[in-house]
Design a protein around this motif. Structure first.
Motif, short mmCIF file in Angstrom:
data_model
loop_
_atom_site.label_atom_id
_atom_site.label_comp_id
_atom_site.label_asym_id
_atom_site.label_seq_id
_atom_site.Cartn_x
_atom_site.Cartn_y
_atom_site.Cartn_z
N ARG A 4 0.85 -1.19 0.00
CA ARG A 4 0.00 0.00 0.00
C ARG A 4 0.89 1.24 0.00
O ARG A 4 1.95 1.25 0.62
N GLN A 5 0.38 2.27 -0.65
CA GLN A 5 1.09 3.55 -0.59
C GLN A 5 0.89 4.13 0.80
O GLN A 5 -0.22 4.16 1.33
N LEU A 6 1.97 4.60 1.41
CA LEU A 6 1.91 5.19 2.73
C LEU A 6 1.54 6.67 2.60
O LEU A 6 2.36 7.49 2.22
N GLY A 7 0.29 6.97 2.90
CA GLY A 7 -0.20 8.35 2.82
C GLY A 7 0.00 8.94 1.44
O GLY A 7 -0.29 8.30 0.43
N ASN A 8 0.54 10.14 1.41
CA ASN A 8 0.84 10.81 0.15
C ASN A 8 2.29 10.64 -0.27
O ASN A 8 2.74 11.28 -1.22
N SER A 9 3.01 9.79 0.44
CA SER A 9 4.42 9.58 0.12
C SER A 9 4.57 8.64 -1.07
O SER A 9 3.59 8.10 -1.59
N GLU A 10 5.80 8.43 -1.47
CA GLU A 10 6.09 7.46 -2.52
C GLU A 10 6.41 6.09 -1.94
O GLU A 10 6.71 5.15 -2.67
N LEU A 11 6.35 5.97 -0.62
CA LEU A 11 6.69 4.71 0.04
C LEU A 11 5.60 3.67 -0.17
O LEU A 11 4.42 3.94 0.01
N GLN A 12 6.02 2.47 -0.53
CA GLN A 12 5.12 1.32 -0.66
C GLN A 12 5.41 0.38 0.50
O GLN A 12 6.50 -0.18 0.58
N VAL A 13 4.44 0.23 1.40
CA VAL A 13 4.63 -0.60 2.58
C VAL A 13 3.81 -1.87 2.45
O VAL A 13 2.73 -1.88 1.86
N SER A 14 4.34 -2.94 3.01
CA SER A 14 3.61 -4.20 3.02
C SER A 14 2.31 -4.03 3.81
O SER A 14 2.24 -3.24 4.75
N ALA A 15 1.29 -4.79 3.41
CA ALA A 15 0.00 -4.71 4.10
C ALA A 15 0.12 -5.15 5.55
O ALA A 15 -0.67 -4.75 6.39
N LEU A 16 1.13 -5.97 5.83
CA LEU A 16 1.43 -6.37 7.20
C LEU A 16 2.67 -5.61 7.67
O LEU A 16 3.66 -5.53 6.95
N CYS A 17 2.59 -5.10 8.88
CA CYS A 17 3.71 -4.40 9.49
C CYS A 17 4.20 -5.24 10.66
O CYS A 17 3.40 -5.75 11.44
N LEU A 18 5.51 -5.39 10.77
CA LEU A 18 6.08 -6.19 11.86
C LEU A 18 6.28 -5.31 13.08
O LEU A 18 7.08 -4.39 13.08
N GLY A 19 5.54 -5.61 14.15
CA GLY A 19 5.69 -4.91 15.42
C GLY A 19 6.82 -5.53 16.22
O GLY A 19 7.09 -6.74 16.12
N THR A 20 7.49 -4.72 17.03
CA THR A 20 8.73 -5.16 17.68
C THR A 20 8.80 -4.88 19.17
O THR A 20 9.87 -5.00 19.75
N MET A 21 7.70 -4.56 19.81
CA MET A 21 7.78 -4.03 21.17
C MET A 21 8.22 -5.02 22.23
O MET A 21 8.47 -4.62 23.37
N THR A 22 8.37 -6.29 21.90
CA THR A 22 8.78 -7.27 22.90
C THR A 22 10.26 -7.63 22.81
O THR A 22 10.79 -8.32 23.68
#
Length: 156
Positions: A4-22
Motif C-alpha cells: 500500500r502507498q503510505l499516505g501521500n508519500s512514494e513509500l510502498q509498505v507491506s499490508a502487514l507491518c512487523l511490530g517489535t515491542m517485545t
C-alpha cells in the motif's frame, strides 16, 4: 504480499507491518533476528518500533529493541529493502522519568534528541516514518477514560 502507498508519500509498505515491542524483554536477539528474517522472506518490508521499547518501559531496557533492529540491519545489509518506522515518547509524567531527564515534552529539543538517539541505535542515517507515540497534552491514552479536562494546559 500486498503493498500500500503510505499516505501521500512514494513509500510502498507491506499490508502487514512487523511490530517489535517485545524484543529485548520477552524475546531475545536471536528470536528477533529470526522474526525479522522470516518477515523479510515473506515480503514484509514495514517494521515498526519506538524509542521506549521494549515494554514494559524500564530504564534498564529502554532502546534495546531499536538496538537489536540496528544490529540486524547492519549484519544483513538490507536497509534499502526496509521501511522503518519509529516513535518519540510523549511525556511520561510519573512513569518515564528516565527519558531525557524526565522532561520529555514534545518540543524541538526533545524530538531532535530522540531522533538522534534512535538513528544511533538503529545504525542508520534515516528514518522512513517518524511518529509521536502519544500526545503531549492530557488525553485518554493507555486506557485512561473520563479524565477531567485541565483548566490550565502547558502542553506543546
Amino acid at each position: 504480499m500486498q503493498y500500500r502507498q503510505l499516505g501521500n508519500s512514494e513509500l510502498q509498505v507491506s499490508a502487514l507491518c512487523l511490530g517489535t515491542m517485545t524484543w529485548g524483554e520477552q524475546n531475545d536477539r536471536n528470536q528477533a533476528f529470526a522474526q525479522l528474517d522470516y518477515a523479510l522472506d515473506q515480503g514484509i518490508n514495514f517494521i515498526d518500533t519506538a524509542e521506549m521499547y521494549p515494554v514494559p518501559a524500564r530504564a534498564e531496557t529502554q532502546g534495546r529493541t531499536e538496538s537489536i533492529i540496528g544490529e540486524w540491519l547492519h549484519e544483513r545489509r538490507c536497509r534499502d529493502r526496509i521501511i522503518l518506522a519509529t516513535k518519540v515518547a510523549g511525556p511520561g509524567r510519573d512513569w518515564l522519568t528516565h527519558f531525557r531527564g524526565g522532561n520529555n515534552c514534545l518540543d524541538r529539543a526533545n524530538i531532535e534528541a530522540a531522533v538522534d538517539e534512535s538513528l544511533r541505535r538503529l545504525q542508520t542515517d534515516y528514518i522512513d516514518f517518524y511518529q509521536i507515540h502519544w500526545p503531549d497534552r492530557q488525553t485518554n491514552y493507555f486506557g485512561k477514560l473520563g479524565y477531567p479536562w485541565p483548566e490550565q494546559d502547558d502542553s506543546i
